[in-house]
Design a protein around this motif. Structure first.
Motif, short mmCIF file in Angstrom:
data_model
loop_
_atom_site.label_atom_id
_atom_site.label_comp_id
_atom_site.label_asym_id
_atom_site.label_seq_id
_atom_site.Cartn_x
_atom_site.Cartn_y
_atom_site.Cartn_z
N VAL A 60 -3.81 1.13 2.45
CA VAL A 60 -3.65 0.55 1.11
C VAL A 60 -4.57 -0.67 1.00
CG1 VAL A 60 -2.05 -0.56 -0.50
CG2 VAL A 60 -1.27 1.33 0.95
N ARG A 61 -5.41 -0.69 0.02
CA ARG A 61 -6.32 -1.82 -0.18
C ARG A 61 -5.55 -3.00 -0.77
NH1 ARG A 61 -10.26 -0.80 3.21
NH2 ARG A 61 -10.97 1.37 2.99
N ALA A 62 -5.83 -4.17 -0.27
CA ALA A 62 -5.12 -5.38 -0.72
C ALA A 62 -5.69 -5.90 -2.04
CB ALA A 62 -5.21 -6.46 0.34
N SER A 63 -4.80 -6.32 -2.91
CA SER A 63 -5.22 -7.00 -4.14
C SER A 63 -5.63 -8.42 -3.77
CB SER A 63 -4.07 -7.03 -5.14
OG SER A 63 -3.02 -7.87 -4.65
N PRO A 64 -6.29 -9.15 -4.67
CA PRO A 64 -6.64 -10.54 -4.37
C PRO A 64 -5.43 -11.38 -3.99
CG PRO A 64 -7.88 -9.78 -6.27
CD PRO A 64 -6.91 -8.69 -5.94
N ALA A 85 -2.56 -10.30 -2.67
CA ALA A 85 -2.09 -9.86 -1.36
C ALA A 85 -3.02 -10.36 -0.26
CB ALA A 85 -2.00 -8.34 -1.31
N ARG A 86 -4.32 -10.42 -0.54
CA ARG A 86 -5.26 -10.92 0.45
C ARG A 86 -5.04 -12.41 0.71
NH1 ARG A 86 -9.63 -9.58 -2.04
NH2 ARG A 86 -9.63 -7.45 -1.26
N ALA A 87 -4.69 -13.13 -0.36
CA ALA A 87 -4.44 -14.57 -0.20
C ALA A 87 -3.19 -14.81 0.65
CB ALA A 87 -4.28 -15.21 -1.57
N ILE A 88 -2.19 -13.96 0.52
CA ILE A 88 -0.95 -14.12 1.29
C ILE A 88 -1.16 -13.76 2.77
CG2 ILE A 88 1.40 -13.23 1.62
CD1 ILE A 88 1.50 -12.83 -1.43
N SER A 89 -1.87 -12.67 3.00
CA SER A 89 -1.94 -12.11 4.36
C SER A 89 -3.25 -12.39 5.09
CB SER A 89 -1.73 -10.59 4.30
OG SER A 89 -2.80 -9.98 3.59
N GLY A 90 -4.30 -12.69 4.33
CA GLY A 90 -5.61 -12.83 4.94
C GLY A 90 -6.23 -11.50 5.33
N ARG A 91 -5.69 -10.40 4.81
CA ARG A 91 -6.18 -9.07 5.17
C ARG A 91 -6.70 -8.35 3.94
NH1 ARG A 91 -1.28 -6.54 8.60
NH2 ARG A 91 -2.64 -4.72 8.47
N SER A 92 -7.67 -7.47 4.16
CA SER A 92 -8.25 -6.71 3.06
C SER A 92 -7.56 -5.38 2.84
CB SER A 92 -9.75 -6.47 3.31
OG SER A 92 -9.93 -5.73 4.51
N PHE A 102 -3.98 -2.67 4.35
CA PHE A 102 -2.77 -2.51 5.15
C PHE A 102 -2.64 -1.04 5.54
CE2 PHE A 102 -2.10 -5.70 1.86
CZ PHE A 102 -1.91 -6.84 2.64
N ARG A 103 -2.19 -0.79 6.75
CA ARG A 103 -1.95 0.57 7.20
C ARG A 103 -0.44 0.81 7.20
NH1 ARG A 103 -3.58 2.51 13.17
NH2 ARG A 103 -1.63 1.38 13.60
N CYS A 104 -0.01 1.79 6.42
CA CYS A 104 1.42 2.08 6.26
C CYS A 104 1.81 3.26 7.16
CB CYS A 104 1.73 2.41 4.81
SG CYS A 104 1.32 1.07 3.66
N ASP A 105 2.79 3.04 8.04
CA ASP A 105 3.16 4.06 9.02
C ASP A 105 3.53 5.38 8.36
OD1 ASP A 105 2.75 2.15 10.95
OD2 ASP A 105 4.86 1.81 11.39
N ARG A 117 2.65 -9.53 5.89
CA ARG A 117 2.27 -8.19 5.44
C ARG A 117 3.27 -7.67 4.41
NH1 ARG A 117 3.76 -3.14 6.25
NH2 ARG A 117 2.19 -1.48 6.45
N THR A 118 4.57 -7.80 4.69
CA THR A 118 5.60 -7.33 3.75
C THR A 118 5.50 -8.08 2.43
OG1 THR A 118 7.10 -6.72 5.55
CG2 THR A 118 8.09 -7.13 3.38
N ASN A 119 5.35 -9.39 2.48
CA ASN A 119 5.25 -10.17 1.24
C ASN A 119 4.02 -9.79 0.44
OD1 ASN A 119 7.60 -11.59 1.80
ND2 ASN A 119 6.53 -13.25 2.85
N ALA A 120 2.92 -9.51 1.13
CA ALA A 120 1.70 -9.12 0.44
C ALA A 120 1.87 -7.77 -0.26
CB ALA A 120 0.54 -9.06 1.43
N LEU A 121 2.48 -6.80 0.43
CA LEU A 121 2.71 -5.50 -0.19
C LEU A 121 3.68 -5.61 -1.36
CD1 LEU A 121 2.87 -3.20 2.97
CD2 LEU A 121 1.27 -2.96 1.06
#
Length: 327
Positions: free
Chosen positions: A216-220, A222-229, A231-234, A264-268
């Motif tokens: 899943v591509r991070a929104s701006p 979500a990227r600000a919260i997690s620092g990630r571009s 997320f990989r969802c199991d 990660r959870t907060n960003a999603l």
């Protein structure tokens, strides 16, 4: 002995594909090839393994090895080798050349061969998930490992059985492919996907097979919260924005892991996703698994009333087949 030809098959082929160098093997093209009329002797087999080792550093296979022969006329009953007579025409592209005179069935053909003798559809499902996933056990390798390249993908397996309906085992493999997915990262993720996704008549929760390790591509935000571009969802149902995370002890222990998981959870959630965590103990508990399944079912908008009198017994049977707790 240098001219001895051998066509490896079944589990031996999967082990060879796991441990051989991709640059050192070539997929054969062209018409069908005649199989040897006998299996190699013990001395010939030792020389073949030596030949393989020279071409592929670190290659490993277990005994007994599985080989294809064109006839049963020269059958050799020995503990180091199992012969499988194959009379069906086999296109050259279904084999790899590993060394001079040494060939291996591709993953799709090997899985069809194994399916022919596999009596349990659940065991066959677990095998396919592993072959199409990024982990290995002794089912497909010579030991356990993670973050390994997949041997196959579900679409290629489906295309193979469609092209080869006359192969014994093709129909059986084809029937389980509707319940499979690519990119499972562990045996436990596979078990969780089958418990949640298989139909009720097979003892599952009937939620549909999820996408595995979906990106899943991070929104701006979500990227600000997690620092990630991304997320990989199991286990993921993308259309419902639902992510089910298998929280293994290995990957989720420690303060750093908890902080990472929280971000990660907060960003999603900032992107409108729902995240459901499943621990190792919960996966091993029938009651906990059913409670989690009810939460997922409500989120997916699926009905919760069923008319299957022996549903509980079916669930117990599936869990026993998967090696999960039934308490």
């Amino acid at each position: 002995m240098a001219g001895t030809r051998v066509y490896f098959s079944h589990r031996t082929s999967l082990q060879l594909l796991r441990t051989s160098s991709p640059t050192g093997r070539a997929q054969l093209q062209g018409p069908s090839r005649a199989l040897p009329d006998r299996a190699p002797s013990a001395a010939e087999l030792a020389e073949i393994v030596e030949r393989l080792g020279a071409a592929h550093h670190g290659i490993r296979i277990d005994q007994p090895v599985h080989v294809l022969v064109g006839t049963a006329a020269h059958r050799r009953l020995a503990p180091d080798c199992r012969e499988h007579v194959c009379a069906a025409p086999l296109a050259g592209r279904e084999f790899y050349r590993l060394a001079e005179g040494v060939f291996s069935a591709g993953a799709a053909l090997a899985l069809v061969q194994i399916a022919m003798d596999e009596k349990s559809p659940i065991a066959l499902l677990e095998l396919v998930y592993e072959a199409c996933g990024t982990y290995q056990t002794q089912r497909t390798g010579v030991g356990s490992a993670y973050d390994v390249p997949p041997l196959a993908c579900v679409d290629d397996l489906r295309a193979f059985v469609t092209r080869n309906p006359s192969l014994v085992g093709a129909g059986k493999l084809g029937r389980v492919l509707r319940y499979t997915a690519d990119r499972s990262a562990s045996a436990r993720e596979t078990k969780q996907a089958l418990v949640l996704g298989l139909p009720l008549r097979q003892g599952g929760e009937g939620l549909g097979i999820p996408r595995m390790n979906f990106v899943v591509r991070a929104s701006p935000a979500a990227r600000a919260i997690s620092g990630r571009s991304s997320f990989r969802c199991d286990l993921c149902w993308p259309e419902a924005k639902l992510d089910v995370e298998y929280q293994s002890r290995f990957a989720h222990e420690g303060e750093a892991s908890r902080l990472r998981d929280s971000r990660r959870t907060n960003a999603l959630m900032a992107m409108g996703w729902t995240v459901v965590g499943v621990t190792n103990d919960e996966l091993d508990s029938l009651a906990a698994a059913e409670t989690i399944a009810r939460t997922i079912r409500r989120h997916l908008g699926k009905r919760s009333q069923f008319r299957i009198d022996d549903l509980h017994a079916r669930k117990l049977k599936l869990r026993r087949q998967l090696g999960l707790g039934v308490g």
